[in-house]
Design an enzyme around this catalytic site. Structure first.
Site: not given
Length: 210
Positions: A36, A73, A102, A186, A189
């Protein structure tokens, strides 16, 4: 915390037609295999560091094509499984691998991440491409020993596979005093304003390979 939207992007710059017209000659093409952080998650299309790389290379002579094969992801296992087909399809002259974050978020064994990264770098190198590995770090709350071992993993793999290395994609972003102002809600990011700084980290190691 993991996002799973599929944002594989294909970006091109002038020069593709002439490269293809060369027949068997390998095109000047940069393949970015990432997650991402490279797939423009949560930001406007065209504002991510890969798109900014495309813009920078538009002025290059000779021109390069940039192919963004990043998926939000994605893990190193996913990248490893996708890479062979991408190498066959695009025949890149350069491969940038930005994966591993991830794996850490999912608590996957470091040995698995290391093995997958090594396999990807070898496959890209064996295809004739020049290779850049982009490193990542995790917050201290993952535990001091784990954080150190995870960060060191990228340098270890790059050295073993004789690959170029960007030690930390988010240097100058995640480690700044006002870091909270550079990330989305979040806290994983980066905002669009951080992506030019991310590009500069990649560019330091990529430019000598071009």
């Amino acid at each position: 915390m993991l996002d799973c939207s599929l944002l594989g992007l294909a970006a091109t710059v002038p020069g593709l037609a002439s490269a293809q017209a060369g027949g068997g000659a390998r095109p000047r093409r940069v393949l970015v295999l990432g997650d991402s952080l490279s797939a423009e998650y949560g930001i406007a299309r065209g504002s991510g560091w890969v798109a900014l790389l495309q813009q920078r290379l538009q002025g290059a002579k000779p021109a390069y094509e940039v192919v963004n094969a990043s998926i939000s992801g994605d893990t190193t296992s996913g990248g490893r499984s996708r890479l062979p087909a991408l190498l066959t399809q695009h025949r890149p002259s350069h491969v940038v691998v930005e994966l591993g974050g991830n794996d850490a978020l999912r608590g996957l064994p470091l040995s698995m991440t290391r093995e997958n990264l090594q396999a990807m770098l070898r496959a890209a190198r064996d295809s004739g491409a020049k290779v850049l590995l982009v490193g990542m770090q995790v917050p201290p709350n993952y535990g001091g020993a784990y954080a150190r071992d995870f960060a060191a993993l990228f340098e270890t793999v790059a050295k073993a596979e004789k690959s170029a290395l960007t030690p930390f994609l988010l240097k100058g972003v995640a480690d700044r005093p006002d870091a909270q102002d550079w990330f989305q809600s979040d806290r994983i990011h980066p905002l669009a304003k951080a992506h030019p700084l991310m590009l500069e980290q990649v560019w330091l190691a990529l430019k000598p390979l071009l």
